[in-house]
Structure formats: C-alpha cells, structure tokens
Scaffold this motif. Structure first.
Motif, PDB file in Angstrom:
ATOM      1  N   ASP A  29      88.351  31.838  15.104  1.00  0.00           N
ATOM      2  CA  ASP A  29      87.791  30.694  14.381  1.00  0.00           C
ATOM      3  C   ASP A  29      88.742  29.509  14.527  1.00  0.00           C
ATOM      4  N   GLY A  30      88.165  28.317  14.537  1.00  0.00           N
ATOM      5  CA  GLY A  30      89.001  27.122  14.595  1.00  0.00           C
ATOM      6  C   GLY A  30      89.438  26.798  16.008  1.00  0.00           C
ATOM      7  N   GLY A  31      90.416  25.905  16.091  1.00  0.00           N
ATOM      8  CA  GLY A  31      90.866  25.410  17.389  1.00  0.00           C
ATOM      9  C   GLY A  31      91.596  26.464  18.197  1.00  0.00           C
ATOM     10  N   CYS A  32      91.334  26.472  19.485  1.00  0.00           N
ATOM     11  CA  CYS A  32      92.055  27.344  20.403  1.00  0.00           C
ATOM     12  C   CYS A  32      91.882  26.789  21.811  1.00  0.00           C
ATOM     13  N   ILE A  33      92.644  27.332  22.728  1.00  0.00           N
ATOM     14  CA  ILE A  33      92.516  26.995  24.144  1.00  0.00           C
ATOM     15  C   ILE A  33      91.880  28.177  24.848  1.00  0.00           C
ATOM     16  N   ILE A  34      90.907  27.917  25.687  1.00  0.00           N
ATOM     17  CA  ILE A  34      90.280  28.967  26.476  1.00  0.00           C
ATOM     18  C   ILE A  34      90.656  28.734  27.930  1.00  0.00           C
ATOM     19  N   GLY A  35      91.398  29.674  28.494  1.00  0.00           N
ATOM     20  CA  GLY A  35      91.864  29.563  29.868  1.00  0.00           C
ATOM     21  C   GLY A  35      91.098  30.521  30.758  1.00  0.00           C
ATOM     22  N   SER A  36      90.255  30.003  31.614  1.00  0.00           N
ATOM     23  CA  SER A  36      89.316  30.836  32.350  1.00  0.00           C
ATOM     24  C   SER A  36      89.582  30.847  33.851  1.00  0.00           C
ATOM     25  N   LYS A  37      89.373  32.004  34.449  1.00  0.00           N
ATOM     26  CA  LYS A  37      89.255  32.085  35.899  1.00  0.00           C
ATOM     27  C   LYS A  37      88.111  31.176  36.322  1.00  0.00           C
ATOM     28  N   HIS A  38      88.165  30.643  37.541  1.00  0.00           N
ATOM     29  CA  HIS A  38      87.133  29.687  37.961  1.00  0.00           C
ATOM     30  C   HIS A  38      86.695  30.026  39.382  1.00  0.00           C
ATOM     31  N   GLN A  39      85.442  30.473  39.507  1.00  0.00           N
ATOM     32  CA  GLN A  39      84.901  30.839  40.808  1.00  0.00           C
ATOM     33  C   GLN A  39      83.617  30.093  41.146  1.00  0.00           C
ATOM     34  N   SER A  40      82.964  29.487  40.128  1.00  0.00           N
ATOM     35  CA  SER A  40      81.626  28.946  40.349  1.00  0.00           C
ATOM     36  C   SER A  40      81.269  27.978  39.235  1.00  0.00           C
ATOM     37  N   ASP A  41      80.262  27.115  39.490  1.00  0.00           N
ATOM     38  CA  ASP A  41      79.739  26.269  38.415  1.00  0.00           C
ATOM     39  C   ASP A  41      79.113  27.106  37.312  1.00  0.00           C
ATOM     40  N   TRP A  42      78.694  28.313  37.638  1.00  0.00           N
ATOM     41  CA  TRP A  42      78.141  29.233  36.633  1.00  0.00           C
ATOM     42  C   TRP A  42      79.088  29.431  35.467  1.00  0.00           C
ATOM     43  N   ASP A  43      80.379  29.380  35.713  1.00  0.00           N
ATOM     44  CA  ASP A  43      81.371  29.653  34.671  1.00  0.00           C
ATOM     45  C   ASP A  43      81.151  28.757  33.454  1.00  0.00           C
ATOM     46  N   ILE A  44      80.860  27.492  33.704  1.00  0.00           N
ATOM     47  CA  ILE A  44      80.613  26.547  32.612  1.00  0.00           C
ATOM     48  C   ILE A  44      79.355  26.929  31.853  1.00  0.00           C
ATOM     49  N   PHE A  45      78.287  27.214  32.590  1.00  0.00           N
ATOM     50  CA  PHE A  45      77.015  27.542  31.953  1.00  0.00           C
ATOM     51  C   PHE A  45      77.127  28.806  31.107  1.00  0.00           C
ATOM     52  N   ALA A  46      77.897  29.782  31.576  1.00  0.00           N
ATOM     53  CA  ALA A  46      78.005  31.050  30.873  1.00  0.00           C
ATOM     54  C   ALA A  46      78.794  30.932  29.581  1.00  0.00           C
ATOM     55  N   MET A  47      79.882  30.161  29.610  1.00  0.00           N
ATOM     56  CA  MET A  47      80.752  30.066  28.429  1.00  0.00           C
ATOM     57  C   MET A  47      80.188  29.168  27.343  1.00  0.00           C
ATOM     58  N   LEU A  48      79.487  28.119  27.737  1.00  0.00           N
ATOM     59  CA  LEU A  48      79.120  27.070  26.786  1.00  0.00           C
ATOM     60  C   LEU A  48      78.374  27.572  25.556  1.00  0.00           C
ATOM     61  N   PRO A  49      77.418  28.512  25.668  1.00  0.00           N
ATOM     62  CA  PRO A  49      76.701  28.940  24.468  1.00  0.00           C
ATOM     63  C   PRO A  49      77.557  29.674  23.436  1.00  0.00           C
ATOM     64  N   HIS A  50      78.792  30.038  23.797  1.00  0.00           N
ATOM     65  CA  HIS A  50      79.589  30.898  22.933  1.00  0.00           C
ATOM     66  C   HIS A  50      80.815  30.209  22.331  1.00  0.00           C
ATOM     67  N   VAL A  51      80.993  28.924  22.602  1.00  0.00           N
ATOM     68  CA  VAL A  51      82.247  28.271  22.209  1.00  0.00           C
ATOM     69  C   VAL A  51      82.021  27.039  21.327  1.00  0.00           C
ATOM     70  N   GLY A  52      80.872  26.961  20.673  1.00  0.00           N
ATOM     71  CA  GLY A  52      80.609  25.808  19.820  1.00  0.00           C
ATOM     72  C   GLY A  52      80.441  24.554  20.652  1.00  0.00           C
ATOM     73  N   HIS A  53      81.024  23.454  20.185  1.00  0.00           N
ATOM     74  CA  HIS A  53      81.021  22.200  20.945  1.00  0.00           C
ATOM     75  C   HIS A  53      82.428  22.022  21.500  1.00  0.00           C
TER      76      HIS A  53
END
Length: 269
Positions: free
Chosen positions: A73-97
């Motif tokens: 909960d609250g502020g945090c940093i999410i550090g993700s592997k990056h292989q595709s534009d899909w990465d953005i689409f997949a994470m967005l529904p789960h991280v608020g705004h």
C-alpha cells in the motif's frame, strides 16, 4: 507464418490508429481542460484495456499477471524487466494511477507527449547519462508524494528474452533517495511480442510481481538483490514457457540460451 503475419498487421493497424486518435483527444484535453485529469485517466485506462483486447483476439496473446499481493500500500518503486510494449499494458491495471519513467524523446512528441506528461509520466534524458538522474529523482519524489507508484525499467530499453542483463544505475539512485520499497517484476512477453518484431506470436505472456526489497540496504547490495531476483524468476518463467512449447520460430541464439538453462536446471536437480 503468413496467417500470423496478417493477424499481426491487423493488430498494428488497430494499435497505431487507436493510439493516434486517443493521443489527440487526451493531448488536447491536457491543454484545454487541465483540471479534468480523472477523465483523461479513464481514457488512458480504456486505451490500455483495448490494447490487451486487441492482443488477445487479433493475434492470440493472452495476459497473465500474478504476485499482485506483493505490491505494498502507498508509494513504492516498481522495477520491471522490459521485453515488450505489453509490459506496460499488463502492469497498469494492478498499480493504481502510476507514474512511468520514459525516455524524453517519447515525451517530446506533440500530443502524445502532452498526454503522457499529463498522466504523470516522468521524463529522463538518456543523452545526458548520469547527469539526467537528479532531475528524474526529483520528479519521482514528487510523484511518490502525490501517492503514485513509480514504474521504472532498470535496463532502460526493451531486451530480448534471456539476453545478457544490462541494468543501469538510475533505480539504485532512486532506491537510496526515496526510502520506499522496490517491487521487482519478472516477465516473458518477449517470447510473444519481440522487440522491433513485425510478427506477434500466440501464447500466454506472463508477468509476476516479486517480493519487495525493503529500504535500508546499501546501493551495491540492493542492486545485486534486484538483479538476482528479476533474472532468476524471468529465466525460470521463460524456461517453463519454452518447455510447454512456443508457436514462434526459435532462433539459434535463443535455442542455445534455453538449452543452457535446461542444463543448469538439470545440474541443480
């Protein structure tokens, strides 16, 4: 191959036309109705969900996300592997705004850049190298203070599955400066939507939020921990997908890396 190439071309038409139209709408909204950010954010969520829909029903890429219970909960940093534009689409529904960190060149595009900045995207000028880090850190701190989760791709660009890791120092600087947890993310999206690939391949692209790294570590220990967690889990997930069978052609280089993982797994058994 031909059928999948046609399906991919249809997807790209939908993707680019859809993105172009919404960039115009949201970009103009950012200038004409700057106080209506919630409406702009709903359109951004619609754009994200539509792209996942197009990927599923046009080219056959399903989406699976796990480990969301690891997002604090609250502020945090999410550090993700990056292989595709899909990465953005997949994470967005789960991280608020969230506030994504993106290269300055993208945010300099008229309309699209206006829309991205309005949606709290943080700019980093990669041409400046380490000199760009203080400005990026200031923007990230402001986003955290506004309750955003800051999403960064520590390697800075998309990389092929099982490619040699190339992590940059930006996330380490942020970790030391922000005093918030960092949530690593492993994924397999490059097996289905490769970097600069014209053909997308059916299958289930997966992302997994891993156990957060709490503040208080030295920069060196944090960096080693982050890389170890992301790379180990990504490698394991890619190997699982490869064992189940991939629709895409496998290049000699990728086959060699998969075989090396198989041998390593066999030695550890």
């Amino acid at each position: 191959m031909i059928v999948q190439a046609i399906r991919s071309a249809v997807f790209y038409v939908f993707f680019f036309v859809h993105t172009f139209i919404l960039a115009i709408i949201i970009g103009l909204m950012s200038r004409l109705t700057p106080n209506q950010k919630s409406a702009g954010w709903r359109l951004a969520q619609y754009w994200n969900g539509s792209n996942l829909f197009f990927l599923r029903w046009i080219v056959g890429i399903r989406t699976q996300v796990s480990g969301t219970e690891n997002i604090p909960d609250g502020g945090c940093i999410i550090g993700s592997k990056h292989q595709s534009d899909w990465d953005i689409f997949a994470m967005l529904p789960h991280v608020g705004h969230p506030a994504f960190i993106a290269k300055k060149e993208l945010l300099d595009i008229p309309l699209f850049g206006w829309a991205a900045r309005w949606m709290d995207t943080i700019s980093v000028d990669r041409k400046k190298g380490k000199d760009a880090l203080p400005a990026m850190t200031r923007e990230a701190r402001g986003a955290l203070e506004r309750g955003r989760r800051v999403i960064i791709f520590p390697e800075g660009t998309r990389r092929a599955p099982l490619d040699t890791p190339a992590y940059r120092s930006g996330i380490v600087r942020m970790y030391l400066a922000m005093n918030v947890p960092v949530v690593p993310v492993a994924l397999t999206s490059g097996l289905y939507w490769g970097r600069n690939s014209l053909v997308l391949w059916p299958g289930t692209a997966r992302a997994k939020f891993l156990e957060p790294i709490m503040p208080g570590l030295s920069g060196e220990v944090f960096s080693k921990t982050l890389i170890a967690r992301i790379e180990a889990e990504t490698n394991a997930m890619v190997l699982e997908d490869a064992r189940q069978g991939l629709a895409r052609p496998i290049s000699p280089g990728l086959r060699a890396r998969i075989d090396a993982l198989e041998a390593q797994a066999g030695n550890q058994a």
